[in-house]
Design a protein around this motif. Structure first.
Motif, short mmCIF file in Angstrom:
data_model
loop_
_atom_site.label_atom_id
_atom_site.label_comp_id
_atom_site.label_asym_id
_atom_site.label_seq_id
_atom_site.Cartn_x
_atom_site.Cartn_y
_atom_site.Cartn_z
N SER A 113 25.47 70.85 41.88
CA SER A 113 24.20 70.69 41.16
C SER A 113 24.17 71.48 39.86
CB SER A 113 23.04 71.13 42.05
OG SER A 113 22.99 72.56 42.10
N GLY A 114 23.15 71.21 39.05
CA GLY A 114 22.94 71.97 37.83
C GLY A 114 22.22 73.28 38.08
N VAL A 115 21.72 73.48 39.29
CA VAL A 115 20.98 74.71 39.61
C VAL A 115 21.84 75.94 39.37
CG1 VAL A 115 19.89 76.01 41.50
CG2 VAL A 115 19.46 73.56 41.27
N ILE A 116 23.12 75.86 39.70
CA ILE A 116 23.99 77.03 39.58
C ILE A 116 24.31 77.37 38.12
CG2 ILE A 116 25.03 76.70 41.86
CD1 ILE A 116 27.49 75.53 40.48
N ASN A 117 23.90 76.50 37.18
CA ASN A 117 24.12 76.79 35.77
C ASN A 117 23.14 77.81 35.21
OD1 ASN A 117 26.15 74.85 35.77
ND2 ASN A 117 24.79 73.22 35.07
N ASN A 118 22.05 78.04 35.93
CA ASN A 118 21.05 79.00 35.48
C ASN A 118 21.66 80.40 35.50
OD1 ASN A 118 18.85 80.72 35.11
ND2 ASN A 118 17.54 79.68 36.59
N GLY A 119 21.74 81.02 34.31
CA GLY A 119 22.40 82.31 34.19
C GLY A 119 21.72 83.42 34.97
N ASP A 120 20.43 83.24 35.31
CA ASP A 120 19.70 84.28 36.04
C ASP A 120 19.71 84.07 37.55
OD1 ASP A 120 18.67 85.83 33.79
OD2 ASP A 120 17.51 84.04 33.31
N PHE A 121 20.33 82.98 37.99
CA PHE A 121 20.30 82.60 39.41
C PHE A 121 20.89 83.70 40.30
CE2 PHE A 121 22.15 79.85 42.92
CZ PHE A 121 20.93 79.53 43.49
N VAL A 122 22.09 84.17 39.97
CA VAL A 122 22.77 85.16 40.80
C VAL A 122 22.02 86.50 40.78
CG1 VAL A 122 24.88 86.52 41.08
CG2 VAL A 122 25.03 84.07 40.60
N ASN A 123 21.52 86.90 39.61
CA ASN A 123 20.78 88.16 39.53
C ASN A 123 19.50 88.12 40.36
OD1 ASN A 123 22.63 89.33 37.77
ND2 ASN A 123 21.56 88.64 35.94
N THR A 124 18.81 86.98 40.33
CA THR A 124 17.58 86.83 41.12
C THR A 124 17.90 86.88 42.61
OG1 THR A 124 16.67 85.44 39.36
CG2 THR A 124 15.52 85.44 41.45
N LEU A 125 19.00 86.26 43.01
CA LEU A 125 19.43 86.30 44.41
C LEU A 125 19.75 87.73 44.84
CD1 LEU A 125 21.70 83.13 44.55
CD2 LEU A 125 19.57 83.47 45.82
N SER A 126 20.38 88.49 43.96
CA SER A 126 20.71 89.89 44.26
C SER A 126 19.45 90.71 44.48
CB SER A 126 21.54 90.48 43.12
OG SER A 126 21.85 91.83 43.37
N ASP A 127 18.45 90.49 43.63
CA ASP A 127 17.17 91.19 43.78
C ASP A 127 16.49 90.81 45.10
OD1 ASP A 127 17.50 92.41 41.33
OD2 ASP A 127 16.25 90.97 40.24
N LEU A 128 16.55 89.52 45.44
CA LEU A 128 15.95 89.05 46.69
C LEU A 128 16.66 89.68 47.89
CD1 LEU A 128 14.13 87.25 48.40
CD2 LEU A 128 15.69 85.34 47.97
N LYS A 129 17.98 89.70 47.84
CA LYS A 129 18.76 90.31 48.92
C LYS A 129 18.37 91.77 49.12
CE LYS A 129 23.56 91.51 50.12
NZ LYS A 129 24.99 91.29 49.78
N ASP A 130 18.32 92.54 48.03
CA ASP A 130 17.97 93.96 48.11
C ASP A 130 16.58 94.15 48.71
OD1 ASP A 130 20.39 94.58 46.99
OD2 ASP A 130 19.60 94.93 44.97
#
Length: 317
Positions: free
Chosen positions: A258-275
């Motif tokens: 998908s194109g969702v993974i192209n969002n440059g902030d996606f991984v950072n937001t996931l990291s914040d959610l995980k923490d």
């Protein structure tokens, strides 16, 4: 230039434009929240009686005369958003309130009627919201009677689109697929030894991050390995059925394409959610490797395979 070269060049340009528009669309969701949600936006379920509406608004902290953004998600809008037939018998009770949060804040979801949202947890909503493109916002969910809570996500879509966000069908479909998978697995494993909803939500943040960082070149076997290794890391695999694991694999495969993974902030937001999930889990993650990287196992596997190929090449050559 030959026709073939013209076509190839055109294809590259179109692909580039598609990539750019996908990134812009996902980032634009948060841009709209930052610009349009200074005052909270309320979306009520269509099936609420007048008394239930007033009770729901009270639960969500609605201030008459001050709060002006009040909408109702009807069956027609729900059917359009969810790409299903419009059915007047649909029961829509879950309601949501969405408000802007500062960029330094973590995405927050609060179920103000936890006894009445029977199937979806706060962190499931948060995981799905990240897939939708939301990086930071304050979301509250309420229902005056016991319901699954799944239609609340449609309320979030509706609010965003009514405020001008371009939420792709792809993002909506993935977020709904993710919410359905998580809620079904959680419901089926209630009270089962070894299963923990917090660990499942954190495992999914790792899976999504690994898929996003690997890009679109992943095979289904690669995705399967990412999922299984991550579930193993969180001691979840033994408590889950093959069908439940396949639900996550299928979602992860769709996400990787998908194109969702192209969002440059996606991984950072996931990291914040995980923490955030881990910090609230009261020691549930003691002894677990929270720095686990599922992609390393794939890289090691590829390296070993290359060594085997090179060995036989040298043997023959």
């Amino acid at each position: 230039m030959s026709i073939k070269k013209h076509l190839t060049t055109a294809g590259i340009i179109l692909a580039s434009l598609s990539f750019s528009s996908g990134v812009l669309a996902e980032n634009q969701v948060q841009d709209v929240i930052d610009e349009s949600y200074v005052q909270p936006d309320y979306v009520l379920g269509y099936s609420l009686s007048e008394t239930q509406k007033q009770e729901t608004l009270r639960l969500l902290g609605y201030q008459e005369g001050k709060d002006i953004d009040l909408k109702t998600l009807n069956t027609s809008s729900y059917a359009k958003i969810m790409d299903v037939a419009d059915d007047s018998s649909l029961q829509l009770y879950s309601s949501v309130k969405i408000k802007k949060l500062g960029a330094s804040k973590t995405l927050n979801v609060n179920i103000v009627t936890p006894k009445n949202i029977t199937k979806v947890t706060e962190d499931m909503y948060r995981n799905a919201a990240v897939t939708l493109g939301i990086q930071h916002a304050d979301i509250e969910v309420a229902a005056p009677i016991p319901v699954t809570g799944e239609s609340a996500l449609a309320g979030i879509y509706y609010s965003l689109e009514e405020n001008g966000a371009q939420v792709s069908d792809e993002s909506k479909g993935l977020a709904q697929e993710e919410l359905n998978a998580l809620s079904d697995i959680n419901q089926e494993n209630q009270g089962k030894e070894g299963f923990d909803a917090d660990k499942l939500n954190v495992a999914l943040t790792d899976i999504k991050s690994a898929v996003a960082q690997a890009g679109k070149d992943l095979s289904k076997q690669d995705v399967q390995k990412i999922v299984e290794d991550t579930l193993n890391n969180y001691n979840l695999k033994s408590s889950m059925t093959e069908n439940q694991i396949n639900l996550i694999v299928n979602f992860a495969v769709n996400l990787s394409n998908s194109g969702v993974i192209n969002n440059g902030d996606f991984v950072n937001t996931l990291s914040d959610l995980k923490d955030s999930i881990v910090s609230k889990a009261n020691g549930n993650f003691k002894g677990i490797d929270l720095n686990f990287d599922a992609n390393k196992a794939i890289e090691q596997g590829e390296s070993i395979w290359q060594q085997i190929v090179d060995f036989f090449k040298n043997l023959i050559g």
